[in-house]
Enzyme design. Structure first.
Site, short mmCIF file in Angstrom:
data_model
loop_
_atom_site.label_atom_id
_atom_site.label_comp_id
_atom_site.label_asym_id
_atom_site.label_seq_id
_atom_site.Cartn_x
_atom_site.Cartn_y
_atom_site.Cartn_z
N CYS A 95 97.33 -8.82 -52.44
CA CYS A 95 95.69 -8.98 -52.45
C CYS A 95 95.60 -10.27 -52.51
CB CYS A 95 95.10 -8.14 -53.47
SG CYS A 95 95.27 -6.32 -53.16
N HIS A 123 88.29 -10.75 -56.58
CA HIS A 123 89.09 -9.47 -55.93
C HIS A 123 88.58 -8.22 -56.91
CE1 HIS A 123 91.65 -7.02 -53.97
NE2 HIS A 123 92.22 -6.52 -54.94
N ASN A 131 88.38 -1.08 -52.39
CA ASN A 131 89.33 -2.16 -52.41
C ASN A 131 89.96 -2.54 -51.10
OD1 ASN A 131 91.52 -3.83 -52.97
ND2 ASN A 131 92.64 -2.52 -54.33
#
Length: 343
Positions: free
Chosen positions: A129, A271, A301
């Protein structure tokens, strides 16, 4: 740990983000719909609204069958180029930076480039990520080194393809539960030299001993074949524990090095995995809630596209001199910070 200390000759050179765009698939999947699908496929008796109550995620976007990671990246790239007033051939570096890719080989950057019609040096950067922030940092370094003049950094994330919709028992459900937070998205930024502002600071902290806590373990030399390895699996609680154990040191270093307080940032992009984890992040760090750009309840997400989507939502309203802090959290495990000032 890596801290970005610019060489003297680089202090006079600045690289900034000059255009931003994002792309969301049209298909919306609510947590209720996802849970109904899980129940129908598995026969497991799940508590009412379990997914939404556990994650705080009400909905997310999912790519259609004929949409791929490159599809979302190309759409975002075209918008970013248009906003910058650039043609594809004005870019001499194209970085596809994503946890997702179209194929194992070649680099998905070539698929994006073929669609765009550009002729840039093209490569992939991947780090879970944190891929998109890593891609921006890599492109910036290449521009500072004189290897490129203008870069296009894109991401396309389709983690919904790695979700197990038919768990055979509660163990499989638990093992793949983190995947039910996933949403698909794309993002793109243009990077080039600027006279003021730009990317001012980058820092990373890596704890690779935790690489096996979660991920998609198929497609490489360890598990080259087999559908079982194409699903995301891992312990979301353990991942959260790892990030909490690592603590706030990378953020503390950034603030000490730059002498910037939370109030010095117009926005802080973080994030976002679930709503409870985001709340825990603000509790641990002291980041003011009003500086956040909250996307997880409606979009889930989005892996490395998360920060790009958040930046696109606020970019139009930023004024010269406004600072934005990027905070990336990635499996592996890595944490990144990047300070950017709008030129």
């Amino acid at each position: 740990m890596h801290i970005d200390h610019a060489a003297p000759e680089q202090v006079r050179r600045r690289v900034g983000i000059t255009a931003v765009a994002s792309c969301l698939p049209d298909l919306e999947v609510t947590s209720r719909q996802l849970q109904e699908r899980l129940t129908a496929a598995s026969g497991l008796p799940l508590p009412a609204r379990m997914l939404e109550r556990a994650t705080g995620i009400a909905s997310r976007r999912a790519a259609a069958e004929d949409e791929y990671a490159s599809t979302l990246a190309v759409r975002a790239a075209r918008t970013a180029l248009g906003r910058a007033g650039l043609a594809p051939y004005d870019v001499d570096l194209l970085v596809f930076a994503s946890a997702t890719r179209d194929v194992a080989e070649p680099a998905t950057a070539h698929i994006v480039q073929a669609e765009l019609g550009s002729r840039a040096h093209a490569l992939d950067v991947t780090n879970a990520c944190n891929s998109f922030v890593n891609g921006i940092d890599t492109a910036r370094a290449m521009i500072l080194a004189g290897r490129a003049r203008r870069a296009l950094v894109v991401t396309g994330e389709t983690p919904s393809r790695a979700v197990r919709h038919d768990p055979s028992d509660s163990g499989q459900l638990r093992d793949g539960f983190a995947g039910y937070t996933f949403g698909d998205a794309g993002a793109a930024v243009v990077l080039e030299a600027v006279d003021r502002g730009g990317i001012l600071d980058v820092d990373t902290e890596t704890h690779s001993e935790h690489w096996s806590v979660g991920g998609i373990f198929g497609g490489g030399s360890r598990h080259p074949r087999g559908d079982e390895h194409t699903y995301f699996r891992g312990d979301g609680g353990e991942l959260r524990e790892v990030f909490e154990k690592v603590g706030t040191s990378v953020l503390d270093r950034m603030r000490q090095r730059t002498s910037l307080a939370w109030e010095d940032f117009r926005h802080i992009l973080v994030h976002q995995v679930t709503v409870p984890y985001l709340e825990r992040f603000t509790e641990l760090t002291g980041v003011p809630r009003d500086r956040l750009v909250v996307t997880v309840p409606e979009l889930g997400n989005m892996a490395s596209a998360t920060l790009g989507v958040q930046l696109d939502r606020v970019h139009e309203h930023l004024l010269p001199g406004d600072r934005v802090l990027f905070v990336g959290l990635g499996g592996g495990v890595s944490i990144m910070t990047m300070v950017w000032e709008k030129a």
